[in-house]
Enzyme design. Structure first.
Site, mmCIF file in Angstrom:
data_model
loop_
_atom_site.group_PDB
_atom_site.id
_atom_site.type_symbol
_atom_site.label_atom_id
_atom_site.label_comp_id
_atom_site.label_asym_id
_atom_site.label_seq_id
_atom_site.Cartn_x
_atom_site.Cartn_y
_atom_site.Cartn_z
ATOM 1 N N HIS A 164 9.500 -21.295 -1.552
ATOM 2 C CA HIS A 164 9.778 -21.450 -2.989
ATOM 3 C C HIS A 164 11.094 -20.661 -3.065
ATOM 4 C CE1 HIS A 164 6.210 -23.412 -4.409
ATOM 5 N NE2 HIS A 164 5.394 -22.417 -3.967
ATOM 6 N N TYR A 194 4.081 -20.383 -13.727
ATOM 7 C CA TYR A 194 3.304 -19.625 -14.449
ATOM 8 C C TYR A 194 3.243 -19.850 -16.038
ATOM 9 C CZ TYR A 194 3.160 -16.338 -10.672
ATOM 10 O OH TYR A 194 3.040 -15.453 -9.600
ATOM 11 N N PRO A 249 -3.836 -10.623 -9.472
ATOM 12 C CA PRO A 249 -3.168 -11.530 -8.536
ATOM 13 C C PRO A 249 -1.864 -12.089 -9.214
ATOM 14 C CG PRO A 249 -5.202 -12.680 -9.310
ATOM 15 C CD PRO A 249 -5.284 -11.344 -9.747
ATOM 16 N N LYS A 271 0.614 -9.840 -5.175
ATOM 17 C CA LYS A 271 1.098 -8.737 -4.272
ATOM 18 C C LYS A 271 -0.243 -8.365 -3.306
ATOM 19 C CE LYS A 271 4.995 -8.229 -5.858
ATOM 20 N NZ LYS A 271 5.928 -8.731 -4.883
ATOM 21 N N TYR A 303 9.395 -9.466 -7.229
ATOM 22 C CA TYR A 303 8.707 -10.598 -7.012
ATOM 23 C C TYR A 303 8.267 -10.934 -5.243
ATOM 24 C CZ TYR A 303 5.543 -14.802 -7.412
ATOM 25 O OH TYR A 303 4.661 -15.567 -7.409
HETATM 26 P P1 FAS Z 1 -10.328 -7.985 2.440
HETATM 27 O O1 FAS Z 1 -11.244 -7.673 1.067
HETATM 28 O O2 FAS Z 1 -9.581 -9.147 2.475
HETATM 29 O O3 FAS Z 1 -11.027 -7.729 3.650
HETATM 30 C C1 FAS Z 1 -11.998 -6.650 4.140
HETATM 31 C C2 FAS Z 1 -13.032 -6.966 5.014
HETATM 32 O O4 FAS Z 1 -13.851 -5.770 5.430
HETATM 33 C C3 FAS Z 1 -13.874 -8.350 4.737
HETATM 34 O O5 FAS Z 1 -13.775 -9.258 5.746
HETATM 35 C C4 FAS Z 1 -15.384 -7.599 4.484
HETATM 36 O O6 FAS Z 1 -16.053 -8.508 4.770
HETATM 37 C C5 FAS Z 1 -15.081 -6.462 5.432
HETATM 38 N N1 FAS Z 1 -15.912 -5.233 5.126
HETATM 39 C C6 FAS Z 1 -16.434 -4.978 3.680
HETATM 40 N N2 FAS Z 1 -17.072 -3.918 4.002
HETATM 41 C C7 FAS Z 1 -17.299 -3.506 5.344
HETATM 42 C C8 FAS Z 1 -18.236 -2.969 6.156
HETATM 43 N N3 FAS Z 1 -18.868 -1.593 5.317
HETATM 44 N N4 FAS Z 1 -18.182 -2.882 7.381
HETATM 45 C C9 FAS Z 1 -17.224 -3.729 8.028
HETATM 46 N N5 FAS Z 1 -16.676 -4.424 7.302
HETATM 47 C C10 FAS Z 1 -16.609 -4.700 6.040
HETATM 48 N N6 FAS Z 1 -4.234 -11.619 -3.484
HETATM 49 C C11 FAS Z 1 -3.107 -12.310 -3.650
HETATM 50 O O7 FAS Z 1 -1.905 -11.787 -3.442
HETATM 51 N N7 FAS Z 1 -3.052 -13.567 -4.485
HETATM 52 C C12 FAS Z 1 -4.236 -14.058 -4.919
HETATM 53 O O8 FAS Z 1 -4.383 -15.169 -5.489
HETATM 54 C C13 FAS Z 1 -5.371 -13.351 -4.601
HETATM 55 N N8 FAS Z 1 -6.440 -13.982 -4.992
HETATM 56 C C14 FAS Z 1 -7.729 -13.221 -4.876
HETATM 57 C C15 FAS Z 1 -9.054 -13.601 -5.141
HETATM 58 C C16 FAS Z 1 -10.359 -13.027 -4.910
HETATM 59 C C17 FAS Z 1 -11.584 -13.360 -5.273
HETATM 60 C C18 FAS Z 1 -10.204 -11.585 -4.385
HETATM 61 C C19 FAS Z 1 -11.421 -10.810 -4.063
HETATM 62 C C20 FAS Z 1 -8.964 -11.309 -3.969
HETATM 63 C C21 FAS Z 1 -7.925 -11.831 -3.960
HETATM 64 N N9 FAS Z 1 -6.315 -11.599 -3.725
HETATM 65 C C22 FAS Z 1 -5.337 -12.196 -3.981
HETATM 66 C C23 FAS Z 1 -6.520 -10.308 -3.173
HETATM 67 C C24 FAS Z 1 -6.483 -10.473 -1.674
HETATM 68 O O9 FAS Z 1 -6.050 -11.397 -1.149
HETATM 69 C C25 FAS Z 1 -6.321 -9.129 -0.864
HETATM 70 O O10 FAS Z 1 -5.401 -8.424 -1.323
HETATM 71 C C26 FAS Z 1 -6.607 -9.345 0.526
HETATM 72 O O11 FAS Z 1 -7.728 -9.991 1.138
HETATM 73 C C27 FAS Z 1 -6.325 -7.725 1.056
HETATM 74 O O12 FAS Z 1 -6.805 -7.932 2.461
HETATM 75 P P2 FAS Z 1 -7.740 -6.702 3.034
HETATM 76 O O13 FAS Z 1 -7.309 -5.252 2.788
HETATM 77 O O14 FAS Z 1 -7.881 -6.964 4.506
HETATM 78 O O15 FAS Z 1 -9.197 -6.678 2.276
HETATM 79 C C1 PHB Z 2 -1.961 -18.589 -5.151
HETATM 80 O O1 PHB Z 2 -1.207 -19.708 -4.707
HETATM 81 O O2 PHB Z 2 -3.098 -18.509 -4.901
HETATM 82 C C2 PHB Z 2 -1.038 -17.876 -6.271
HETATM 83 C C3 PHB Z 2 0.025 -17.935 -6.257
HETATM 84 C C4 PHB Z 2 0.728 -16.933 -7.247
HETATM 85 C C5 PHB Z 2 0.017 -15.811 -7.691
HETATM 86 C C6 PHB Z 2 -1.523 -15.640 -7.358
HETATM 87 C C7 PHB Z 2 -2.023 -16.679 -6.501
HETATM 88 O O3 PHB Z 2 0.511 -14.995 -8.475
#
Ligand code: FAS
Ligand code: PHB
Length: 389
Positions: free
Chosen positions: A72, A200, A292, A296, A383
């Site tokens: 992008h 957006y 989100p 970030k 960004y």
């Molecule tokens: P994660 O939460 O991804 O991974 C942590 C891992 O630890 C998981 O696999 C979990 O099962 C495991 N775990 C938890 N407790 C444990 C325990 N007691 N013992 C062992 N393992 C355990 N970010 C964006 O930039 N854009 C988005 O659009 C976006 N959408 C999101 C939507 C949702 C629903 C969520 C919840 C997050 C979203 N995020 C988004 C943020 C997301 O991408 C996180 O920033 C990213 O997954 C962070 O990665 P980790 O720090 O590895 O955490």
């Molecule tokens: C996505 O593609 O899921 C997405 C893109 C931009 C954002 C958040 C999520 O700020």
């Protein structure tokens, strides 16, 4: 079992940390609560900062990303149902973003783990951290009905917001900063051609976002009341709300279709300080959460791991300076992303108690952004991601 670094969590943070440490010869074991397939089925982030792309390339994890990823050049914001501003980040700061789903990154990380014979224990329950402030920390857990113990030199808490690692920092030793937003994001995936741009939307009915995963997989979001559930949102209601928030030039291009995934995510900002306690270090969502809006969350997990892996590797080469500075260095980048995500969320969403004045003020800030090269440069560098330290 013995290892140098016990990593809790095999999401992007834990799996990437394990990958980088293995390549540097630093022994580690990863404990993941869920099954491999459960982790791979989660639909989350979609936009990568250029620093994340470079980090994945540096560590041999970008072969598929470089084929399937979509670059992008612009960030686009529509508002008032008629206006659209387009910020060309490559023209402003000569850096870009990459659209490549977190699910793909997770698949690439697990494929690399398989190829190197990595030690990832899935479905590990009752993970507990012990003696984290001593030189002989250890982790206990249960798998296949058997209690296990790992003696280690360091513990990396990469277990997300609902994990156990952050709790290893006594409440008296940690400072927590939190802001919960009075709305959520209703997101869908549809096997339809996406809009050609990342778009957006600020609208008096609420926020919207048009993104993508590949040329036949679109990712869309609309702001929804936090009291809603996914069942309140039929596909028809979703498409009608999204299309109704777009200027006609974009609405006319939108291809609707059945959702293949639908979820409602709450929005919060959260930071835990410090990100270290004794020989336990936090990385990723275990330490911080961002709405989100600024794309970030995943990128911060990568930057934490970039700093923490360097710190561990340098320690085993006799230099503890990066270990000692890890928490402060990571938090400088975290707070930069947390503030930016809060600012963009506040600019683009409709708050329940918002007045006509507030809506006008948001629209005026967007008009200023459309007219100011300086403001667009500031938006672009935050960004796309500021340089790593
Ligand atoms: P994660 O939460 O991804 O991974 C942590 C891992 O630890 C998981 O696999 C979990 O099962 C495991 N775990 C938890 N407790 C444990 C325990 N007691 N013992 C062992 N393992 C355990 N970010 C964006 O930039 N854009 C988005 O659009 C976006 N959408 C999101 C939507 C949702 C629903 C969520 C919840 C997050 C979203 N995020 C988004 C943020 C997301 O991408 C996180 O920033 C990213 O997954 C962070 O990665 P980790 O720090 O590895 O955490
Ligand atoms: C996505 O593609 O899921 C997405 C893109 C931009 C954002 C958040 C999520 O700020």
């Amino acid at each position: 079992m013995q290892t140098k670094v016990a990593i809790i969590g095999a999401g992007p943070a834990g799996a990437l940390l394990s990958h980088i440490l293995d390549r540097a010869g630093v022994d580690n074991i990863v404990l993941e609560r869920q099954s491999r397939s459960y982790v791979l089925e989660r639909i989350r982030a979609g936009v990568l900062e250029w620093g994340t792309v470079e980090t994945l390339r540096e560590h041999g994890l970008a072969d598929r990303l470089d084929v399937e990823g979509h670059v992008h050049d612009t960030i686009n914001i529509a508002w008032r149902g008629t206006e659209t501003l387009s910020v060309d980040t490559s023209e402003k700061i000569d850096r870009r973003m990459m659209a490549y789903g977190q699910t793909r990154i997770q698949e690439d990380l697990y494929a690399a783990a398989d190829a190197r014979g990595a030690s990832i224990v899935f479905e590990a329950s009752d993970v507990a951290l012990h003696n984290v402030t001593t030189d002989s920390p250890y982790v206990t857990y249960r798998v296949n009905g058997t209690d296990e113990r790992i003696d280690c030199e360091f513990i990396a808490g990469c277990d997300g917001f609902h994990g156990v690692s952050r709790q290893a920092i006594p409440e008296s030793s940690r400072k927590e900063f939190e802001k919960v937003y009075p709305f959520g994001w209703l997101g869908i995936l549809s096997e339809t051609p996406p809009l050609p741009i990342l778009l957006y939307v600020n609208h008096e009915r609420g926020f919207g976002l048009c993104s993508m995963r590949n040329p036949m997989l679109s990712r869309y979001y609309v702001q929804a009341p936090i009291t809603d559930s996914v069942d309140d949102w039929s596909d028809d209601r979703f498409w009608s709300e999204l299309v109704g928030r777009l200027p006609s030039e974009h609405a006319d291009q939108l291809v609707t279709g059945p959702s293949i995934e639908k979820s409602l995510a709450p929005l919060r900002s959260y930071v835990c300080e410090p990100m270290r306690h004794g020989n336990m270090f936090l990385a990723g969502d275990a330490a911080h959460i961002v709405p989100p809006t600024g794309a970030k969350g995943l990128n911060l997990a990568v930057s934490d791991v970039r700093y923490l892996s360097r710190a561990f590797i340098q320690h085993y080469q006799g230099d503890d300076s990066f270990l000692d500075s890890y928490s402060d260095m990571a938090l400088r980048r975290v707070w930069g992303a947390v503030r930016f995500s809060w600012w963009l969320t506040t600019l683009l969403h409709r708050f329940p108690d918002q007045t006509a004045f507030d809506q006008r003020a948001q629209e005026q800030e967007l008009s200023y952004l459309a007219a100011s090269a300086a403001a667009q440069t500031a938006l672009s560098e935050q960004y796309v991601g500021l340089p790593f330290e």
